[in-house]
Design a protein around this motif. Structure first.
Motif, PDB file in Angstrom:
ATOM      1  N   ALA A  53      43.126  31.605 -26.877  1.00  0.00           N
ATOM      2  CA  ALA A  53      44.056  30.751 -26.130  1.00  0.00           C
ATOM      3  C   ALA A  53      43.969  29.299 -26.596  1.00  0.00           C
ATOM      4  N   VAL A  54      42.749  28.822 -26.867  1.00  0.00           N
ATOM      5  CA  VAL A  54      42.577  27.458 -27.363  1.00  0.00           C
ATOM      6  C   VAL A  54      43.219  27.306 -28.738  1.00  0.00           C
ATOM      7  N   VAL A 109      41.960  18.602 -28.409  1.00  0.00           N
ATOM      8  CA  VAL A 109      41.876  18.167 -27.016  1.00  0.00           C
ATOM      9  C   VAL A 109      43.000  18.784 -26.192  1.00  0.00           C
ATOM     10  N   PHE A 110      44.227  18.673 -26.684  1.00  0.00           N
ATOM     11  CA  PHE A 110      45.357  19.212 -25.925  1.00  0.00           C
ATOM     12  C   PHE A 110      45.405  20.731 -26.005  1.00  0.00           C
ATOM     13  N   GLY A 111      44.819  21.306 -27.049  1.00  0.00           N
ATOM     14  CA  GLY A 111      44.700  22.757 -27.091  1.00  0.00           C
ATOM     15  C   GLY A 111      43.835  23.268 -25.954  1.00  0.00           C
ATOM     16  N   LEU A 116      43.828  25.848 -20.527  1.00  0.00           N
ATOM     17  CA  LEU A 116      43.091  25.801 -19.266  1.00  0.00           C
ATOM     18  C   LEU A 116      43.445  26.940 -18.312  1.00  0.00           C
ATOM     19  N   PRO A 117      44.712  27.350 -18.167  1.00  0.00           N
ATOM     20  CA  PRO A 117      44.996  28.497 -17.274  1.00  0.00           C
ATOM     21  C   PRO A 117      44.249  29.761 -17.682  1.00  0.00           C
ATOM     22  N   VAL A 118      44.215  30.027 -18.980  1.00  0.00           N
ATOM     23  CA  VAL A 118      43.505  31.221 -19.460  1.00  0.00           C
ATOM     24  C   VAL A 118      42.003  31.080 -19.231  1.00  0.00           C
ATOM     25  N   VAL A 189      40.893   7.314 -25.685  1.00  0.00           N
ATOM     26  CA  VAL A 189      41.910   7.821 -24.769  1.00  0.00           C
ATOM     27  C   VAL A 189      41.611   9.266 -24.374  1.00  0.00           C
ATOM     28  N   SER A 190      41.238  10.083 -25.344  1.00  0.00           N
ATOM     29  CA  SER A 190      40.935  11.489 -25.048  1.00  0.00           C
ATOM     30  C   SER A 190      39.769  11.604 -24.082  1.00  0.00           C
TER      31      SER A 190
END
Length: 278
Positions: A53-54, A109-111, A116-118, A189-190
């Motif tokens: 998922a990531v 980071v956004f991956g 996150l749901p998974v 920022v991350s």
């Protein structure tokens, strides 16, 4: 000894010598009874699914990297990287492959955020066999609430981001020429946004600890004053930058989340009769 004597003692009846072996067979045939190897195997597959998922989330984030960069550099002051009297906040590169490195970092980071749901589902699915049926029904609310809290935390962090960024840039403006690299800015920022997102998961963490019996509603209420002091101290320490606004926002958020955790535990966790009497 005669057969009739054995019958009278009940040893040849269904509940006789074979009783314990039957129980063992029932335990072995019980699908909920898993060995340590089975648990490790299940954990391995669930981690593998999270990584898949990531990876999908990283690919999606890399495709939309320009859009993400445009959004994340918005809080940067216009006075940053001003050369020759021209205002503009275009970030600079200090290395040959920095642009690609930044794109990869942001995608990872956004991956994680997209996956996150998974991740939340796999976490709940792994621990749910050890919970009661009444507690298992909280799976969907657990995932939805976790996502909602994380999004709220990241959104709040995005609007607060301008304060620590402005403070850190203007802190040495009188003595130094400001050239902010893309790598340093997006790393900051991350970290800042993930910090806010993680902070807002506090109710889920405390509720999970309550479900497995480590903390109780009564305990959290009893330690309320000490907890708030500790949370505000933690907000001051972990907040990047030296501005006054970020620690205040995080401190207020942590206090509200702590009180929300108590309310969530009150409705989600079955009370111990002994605690109710107390």
């Amino acid at each position: 000894m005669a057969t009739s004597d054995l019958d009278q003692q009940g040893l040849l009846q269904p509940g006789g010598f074979d009783n314990s072996s039957n129980d063992n067979n029932e335990d072995e045939n019980d699908p909920s009874a898993m060995s340590l190897i089975d648990h490790l195997e299940e954990l391995r597959w669930r981690i593998f699914k999270c990584l898949i998922a990531v990876a999908v989330g990283v690919v999606i984030a890399f495709i939309f990297r320009d859009w993400l960069i445009h959004i994340l550099d918005a809080p940067l002051p216009l006075s940053a990287n001003s050369i020759g009297g021209k205002e503009g906040h275009k970030l600079v590169m200090t290395g040959l492959g920095e642009a690609f490195t930044v794109a990869i970092k942001l995608s990872i980071v956004f991956g994680l955020v997209f996956a996150l749901p998974v991740i939340l589902y796999q976490l709940w699915a792994f621990i749910s066999p050890g919970l009661y049926d009444k507690e298992k029904k909280h799976a969907v609310p657990f995932i939805v609430l976790g996502l909602l809290l994380f999004v709220i935390g990241v959104t709040l962090g995005y609007f607060i981001l301008q304060f620590p960024v402005s403070f850190l840039i203007n802190f040495g403006a009188e003595n130094f020429t400001e050239l902010i690299s893309a790598n340093s800015y997006f790393s900051f920022v991350s970290f800042f946004l993930l910090l806010f997102g993680a902070v807002f998961e506090l109710p889920l963490v405390l509720t999970f600890l309550a479900l497995i019996g480590i903390v109780t509603e009564h305990f959290l209420k009893d330690k309320r004053a000490m907890a708030h002091v500790g949370l505000w101290a933690a907000a001051t320490i972990v907040t990047p930058g030296g501005d006054l606004y970020s620690p205040i926002f995080i401190g207020v958020a942590l206090s509200l989340l702590y009180e929300f955790s108590i309310l969530l535990i009150h409705f989600a966790v079955k009370k111990d009769p002994a605690e109710t009497i107390a």
